[in-house]
Write a protein that holds these residues in place. Sequence first.
Motif, short mmCIF file in Angstrom:
data_model
loop_
_atom_site.label_atom_id
_atom_site.label_comp_id
_atom_site.label_asym_id
_atom_site.label_seq_id
_atom_site.Cartn_x
_atom_site.Cartn_y
_atom_site.Cartn_z
N UNK A 165 0.85 -1.19 0.00
CA UNK A 165 0.00 0.00 0.00
C UNK A 165 0.89 1.25 0.00
N UNK A 166 1.88 1.25 0.88
CA UNK A 166 2.78 2.39 0.98
C UNK A 166 3.57 2.60 -0.31
N UNK A 167 4.11 1.51 -0.86
CA UNK A 167 4.93 1.61 -2.06
C UNK A 167 4.10 2.03 -3.27
N UNK A 168 2.89 1.52 -3.37
CA UNK A 168 2.00 1.92 -4.47
C UNK A 168 1.77 3.42 -4.44
N UNK A 169 1.55 3.96 -3.25
CA UNK A 169 1.33 5.41 -3.14
C UNK A 169 2.58 6.17 -3.53
N UNK A 193 -3.71 5.57 6.32
CA UNK A 193 -3.07 6.75 6.91
C UNK A 193 -1.61 6.84 6.48
N UNK A 194 -0.92 5.72 6.48
CA UNK A 194 0.47 5.67 6.03
C UNK A 194 0.57 6.14 4.58
N UNK A 195 -0.30 5.65 3.72
CA UNK A 195 -0.26 6.01 2.30
C UNK A 195 -0.51 7.51 2.10
N UNK A 196 -1.48 8.04 2.80
CA UNK A 196 -1.78 9.48 2.68
C UNK A 196 -0.58 10.30 3.17
N UNK A 197 0.01 9.88 4.27
CA UNK A 197 1.18 10.57 4.81
C UNK A 197 2.32 10.56 3.79
N UNK A 198 2.54 9.44 3.14
CA UNK A 198 3.60 9.32 2.14
C UNK A 198 3.29 10.23 0.94
N UNK A 199 2.05 10.26 0.52
CA UNK A 199 1.67 11.10 -0.62
C UNK A 199 1.94 12.58 -0.32
N UNK A 200 1.76 12.97 0.92
CA UNK A 200 1.94 14.38 1.31
C UNK A 200 3.37 14.71 1.72
N UNK A 247 -7.75 3.67 -3.02
CA UNK A 247 -7.42 2.98 -1.77
C UNK A 247 -8.57 3.06 -0.77
N UNK A 248 -9.12 4.25 -0.62
CA UNK A 248 -10.23 4.42 0.33
C UNK A 248 -11.38 3.48 -0.03
N UNK A 249 -11.67 3.41 -1.31
CA UNK A 249 -12.76 2.53 -1.76
C UNK A 249 -12.39 1.06 -1.60
N UNK A 250 -11.20 0.69 -2.05
CA UNK A 250 -10.78 -0.72 -1.98
C UNK A 250 -10.64 -1.22 -0.55
N UNK A 287 -12.97 2.11 3.46
CA UNK A 287 -12.89 3.12 4.51
C UNK A 287 -14.03 4.10 4.29
N UNK A 288 -14.85 4.31 5.31
CA UNK A 288 -15.97 5.25 5.17
C UNK A 288 -15.46 6.64 4.76
N UNK A 289 -16.24 7.32 3.94
CA UNK A 289 -15.82 8.61 3.39
C UNK A 289 -15.41 9.60 4.48
N UNK A 290 -16.21 9.73 5.53
CA UNK A 290 -15.89 10.71 6.57
C UNK A 290 -14.60 10.34 7.30
N UNK A 291 -14.36 9.05 7.49
CA UNK A 291 -13.12 8.60 8.12
C UNK A 291 -11.93 8.92 7.23
N UNK A 292 -12.07 8.67 5.94
CA UNK A 292 -11.00 8.99 4.99
C UNK A 292 -10.70 10.48 4.98
N UNK A 293 -11.74 11.30 4.98
CA UNK A 293 -11.56 12.75 5.02
C UNK A 293 -10.82 13.17 6.29
N UNK A 294 -11.21 12.61 7.42
CA UNK A 294 -10.55 12.94 8.68
C UNK A 294 -9.07 12.57 8.65
N UNK A 295 -8.76 11.39 8.14
CA UNK A 295 -7.36 10.96 8.05
C UNK A 295 -6.58 11.91 7.14
N UNK A 296 -7.15 12.26 6.01
CA UNK A 296 -6.48 13.17 5.08
C UNK A 296 -6.24 14.53 5.73
N UNK A 297 -7.24 15.05 6.44
CA UNK A 297 -7.09 16.34 7.11
C UNK A 297 -5.97 16.31 8.15
N UNK A 298 -5.92 15.25 8.93
CA UNK A 298 -4.87 15.12 9.95
C UNK A 298 -3.49 15.05 9.29
#
Length: 147
Positions: free
Chosen positions: A26-30, A100-107, A123-126, A129-140
């Motif tokens: 997951x991390x490497x794909x990102x 969360x790891x993947x989003x952190x790596x992307x940023x 990734x969120x879909x696969x 991960x619920x949309x609101x949870x994904x949004x919260x992770x991305x914001x953090x």
Amino acid sequence: MGIFDKIFKAVPEEEKLTQQEAFAGIALAMAGADGSIAESEWAGIVNYIRRLRIYDNFSNPAFDKLFDKLFRILRNQGPGALVNASVEGLSEDLRLTAFACAVDIALADGVLEEEEKELINQMAESLEIPEQTAISIIEVMIIKNKA
């Protein structure tokens, strides 16, 4: 065969991933979503993996073997296929952590490319991960990576 089936090809049976390979996948794909892996992205992968208990018994040669396999999938089939293979091998309890790891790596490199945005959505879909949870992770992760 649909458009997405062509893009996100299935990984051959012999390439099925273990839990440890799946998380790192997951991390490497990102990191490879935009066609290259920045030094900051690679450092992020290594940092995350070295801290996780699922890798406690991994030696340096074991890490080399793990990443050789993942790089082969990434190079031959692309980030979408690596995500799909990783989702299959990843347990439910590690899905949020992997996302969360993947989003952190992307940023990590300070730039969120269009390919990275698309892969985050996939990734969120696969990972279911619920949309609101994904949004919260991305914001953090955006807050975390501002400094």
